[in-house]
Design an enzyme around this catalytic site. Structure first.
Site, PDB file in Angstrom:
ATOM      1  N   TYR A 233     -16.722  16.400 -15.464  1.00 14.22           N
ATOM      2  CA  TYR A 233     -17.117  14.989 -15.533  1.00 14.22           C
ATOM      3  C   TYR A 233     -18.184  14.688 -14.467  1.00 14.22           C
ATOM      4  O   TYR A 233     -18.054  15.117 -13.318  1.00 14.22           O
ATOM      5  CB  TYR A 233     -15.870  14.128 -15.310  1.00 14.22           C
ATOM      6  CG  TYR A 233     -16.139  12.654 -15.242  1.00 14.22           C
ATOM      7  CD1 TYR A 233     -16.472  11.944 -16.392  1.00 14.22           C
ATOM      8  CD2 TYR A 233     -16.070  11.969 -14.047  1.00 14.22           C
ATOM      9  CE1 TYR A 233     -16.729  10.591 -16.341  1.00 14.22           C
ATOM     10  CE2 TYR A 233     -16.320  10.602 -13.981  1.00 14.22           C
ATOM     11  CZ  TYR A 233     -16.657   9.919 -15.137  1.00 14.22           C
ATOM     12  OH  TYR A 233     -16.911   8.582 -15.084  1.00 14.22           O
TER      13      TYR A 233
ATOM     14  N   LYS B 114      -8.831   5.849 -19.615  1.00 13.32           N
ATOM     15  CA  LYS B 114      -9.143   6.323 -20.948  1.00 13.32           C
ATOM     16  C   LYS B 114      -7.920   6.181 -21.868  1.00 13.32           C
ATOM     17  O   LYS B 114      -7.481   5.086 -22.097  1.00 13.32           O
ATOM     18  CB  LYS B 114      -9.660   7.767 -20.859  1.00 13.32           C
ATOM     19  CG  LYS B 114     -10.670   7.991 -19.703  1.00 13.32           C
ATOM     20  CD  LYS B 114     -11.975   7.248 -19.876  1.00 13.32           C
ATOM     21  CE  LYS B 114     -12.841   7.225 -18.617  1.00 13.32           C
ATOM     22  NZ  LYS B 114     -13.133   8.518 -18.032  1.00 13.32           N
TER      23      LYS B 114
ATOM     24  N   ASP C  87      -7.667  18.362 -14.571  1.00 11.71           N
ATOM     25  CA  ASP C  87      -8.000  17.016 -15.039  1.00 11.71           C
ATOM     26  C   ASP C  87      -7.601  16.954 -16.511  1.00 11.71           C
ATOM     27  O   ASP C  87      -8.234  17.561 -17.371  1.00 11.71           O
ATOM     28  CB  ASP C  87      -9.503  16.761 -14.856  1.00 11.71           C
ATOM     29  CG  ASP C  87      -9.921  15.353 -15.270  1.00 11.71           C
ATOM     30  OD1 ASP C  87      -9.263  14.758 -16.143  1.00 11.71           O
ATOM     31  OD2 ASP C  87     -10.927  14.855 -14.726  1.00 11.71           O
TER      32      ASP C  87
ATOM     33  N   ARG D  63       0.853  -1.199   0.000  1.00  9.49           N
ATOM     34  CA  ARG D  63       0.000   0.000   0.000  1.00  9.49           C
ATOM     35  C   ARG D  63       0.884   1.244   0.000  1.00  9.49           C
ATOM     36  O   ARG D  63       0.639   2.206  -0.707  1.00  9.49           O
ATOM     37  CB  ARG D  63      -0.954   0.005   1.209  1.00  9.49           C
ATOM     38  CG  ARG D  63      -1.643   1.361   1.398  1.00  9.49           C
ATOM     39  CD  ARG D  63      -2.910   1.327   2.251  1.00  9.49           C
ATOM     40  NE  ARG D  63      -2.870   0.435   3.379  1.00  9.49           N
ATOM     41  CZ  ARG D  63      -2.151   0.613   4.493  1.00  9.49           C
ATOM     42  NH1 ARG D  63      -1.417   1.697   4.647  1.00  9.49           N
ATOM     43  NH2 ARG D  63      -2.173  -0.283   5.451  1.00  9.49           N
TER      44      ARG D  63
HETATM   45  C1  LIG Z   1     -13.650   8.918 -16.683  1.00 14.94           C
HETATM   46  C2  LIG Z   1     -13.255  10.240 -16.163  1.00 14.94           C
HETATM   47  C3  LIG Z   1     -13.014  10.439 -14.795  1.00 14.94           C
HETATM   48  C4  LIG Z   1     -13.191   9.343 -13.781  1.00 14.94           C
HETATM   49  O1  LIG Z   1     -12.261   8.329 -13.940  1.00 14.94           O
HETATM   50  P1  LIG Z   1     -12.528   6.792 -13.553  1.00 14.94           P
HETATM   51  O2  LIG Z   1     -11.265   6.128 -13.964  1.00 14.94           O
HETATM   52  O3  LIG Z   1     -13.725   6.356 -14.330  1.00 14.94           O
HETATM   53  O4  LIG Z   1     -12.775   6.760 -12.090  1.00 14.94           O
HETATM   54  C5  LIG Z   1     -12.610  11.701 -14.389  1.00 14.94           C
HETATM   55  N1  LIG Z   1     -12.470  12.719 -15.260  1.00 14.94           N
HETATM   56  C6  LIG Z   1     -12.705  12.560 -16.583  1.00 14.94           C
HETATM   57  C7  LIG Z   1     -12.525  13.716 -17.497  1.00 14.94           C
HETATM   58  C8  LIG Z   1     -13.113  11.323 -17.077  1.00 14.94           C
HETATM   59  O5  LIG Z   1     -13.364  11.184 -18.381  1.00 14.94           O
END
Ligand SMILES: *Cc1c(COP(=O)(O)O)cnc(C)c1O
Length: 377
Positions: free
Chosen positions: A98, A195, A170, A46
């Site tokens: 998001y 993604k 982000d 961890r």
């Molecule tokens: C998918 C996404 C998230 C969340 O991520 P997860 O891996 O699904 O928890 C946050 N910000 C953006 C822009 C996203 O497309």
């Protein structure tokens, strides 16, 4: 090192213990100590795991930050970053953020006394007037999801510094291949590595990069204390995915440009949202901070009914949430990714029932265009 080289040789690309060119999956929870406290840098997974650390070093290098951190999902990464704040603190976020980020701020972190305000961050004055005495950070998403709005990171970071606030970006949509927020003054970069970084629809993961030693210590403390870490197998999958990020993003860019061109000329398409278009309201800002406009495009087909017709006829675009993978995906944000946003808010933001979002993949673009064409007809 140039960007494509860094994707392959950045971080700890070779296992120092064995020379293995593919960094090994250290599937282990604990580490033998030679005497009490006498360990080789790892005590418990961890706190730190070699495969996760190789990934954390890689994303640190790619974003040009001070330290990287890997989590079990993008939301776990964002939550850990928000745990840097205290009860009574306030955070400003992009309004069409998001859906999951909106939900964690307004349904979970609010219960712990972390307050949030959502503003159109592409408007600097709107941010300025939302700053309160207890504001601690500005969280940006640029480009946004699903309306592809662009915020000027450099201008926001300047404003944030004047008020002693952190700038958090982000960077999921652009990836470090196209955009490096730290270069423009951001303090923390977040990724849903689920993604483009993973890129193959086979792993859920989140990454954070911080730009100072102090933030690195604080975030490592939160990561180790709250424990939402990424496992070694998934860390390895991400390292593997990232090696091809450059060629994937380059190819995606070409496919997307051709598709946008096709959509622009189509009579059933009312409106197209893509920052690469000169008609996009923030195109100039986008050009300043990104090297590529990405593979996300939204367009309005006028009604939920039209959107459903399109979906029922389409073959190569898979109806699914998520984005950024080799396969092209299609979704209707109002009823899928953004369903957790109240209907009045969606209307305010312009996330209409007829809005369709596509994530352009790596299929032959002629097939993708033919497919969209027959489905729109
Ligand atoms: C998918 C996404 C998230 C969340 O991520 P997860 O891996 O699904 O928890 C946050 N910000 C953006 C822009 C996203 O497309």
């Amino acid at each position: 090192m140039k960007r494509k080289t860094k994707l392959i040789h950045g971080g700890i690309s070779t296992d120092p213990a064995t020379g293995a060119v593919s960094f090994p999956i250290y599937q282990v929870s604990t580490y033998k100590q030679e005497g009490v406290g006498g360990h080789k840098g790892y005590e418990y997974s961890r706190t730190g795991n070699p495969t996760r650390f190789a990934l954390e070093e890689l994303i640190k290098d790619l974003e040009g930050g001070h330290a990287g951190f890997a989590f079990g999902s993008g939301m776990a990464a964002m939550t850990a970053v928000m745990m840097l704040f205290n009860s009574g603190d306030h955070v400003i976020l992009t309004d069409d953020v998001y859906g999951g980020s909106f939900r964690v701020m307004t349904k979970v972190l609010n219960r712990l006394g972390i307050d949030s305000t959502f503003v159109d961050t592409s408007n600097l004055d709107a941010i300025g007037s939302a700053i309160k005495p207890n504001t601690k950070a500005i969280h940006l998403e640029t480009p946004t999801n699903p309306l592809l709005k662009i915020t000027d990171i450099e201008e926001v970071a300047k404003l944030a510094k004047e008020h002693g606030l952190l700038t958090i970006v982000d960077n999921t949509f652009s990836t470090p291949y196209w955009q490096n927020p730290i270069e423009f003054g951001a303090d923390i970069v977040l990724h849903s590595a689920t993604k483009y970084l993973g890129g193959h629809s086979d792993v859920v993961a989140g990454l954070a990069v911080v730009n100072s030693k102090q933030l690195a210590e604080e975030l490592h403390f939160v990561q180790n204390s709250t424990g939402g870490v990424l496992g070694p197998q998934d860390s390895w999958l991400l390292i593997r995915g990232i090696k091809t990020l450059g060629i994937r993003m380059e190819e995606t860019e070409k496919n997307t440009a051709a598709i946008v061109d096709f959509l622009q000329g189509h009579s059933k398409v009312m409106k197209i949202f893509y920052p690469g278009l000169e008609t996009h309201p923030n195109h100039i800002v986008a050009k300043k901070q990104v090297r590529g406009f990405g593979g996300m495009v939204s367009f309005d087909v006028g009604s939920a009914e039209n959107a459903d017709k399109l979906l029922s006829k389409i073959h190569y675009f898979t109806l699914a949430e998520s984005l950024g993978a080799v396969e092209s995906l299609i979704s209707v944000p109002a009823r899928m990714t953004h369903a957790s946003i109240p209907i009045e808010r969606r209307a305010e933001l312009g996330i209409t029932e007829g809005l369709v979002r596509i994530s352009v993949g790596l299929e032959d673009v002629d097939d993708l265009i033919d497919d969209l064409n027959q489905a729109l007809e």
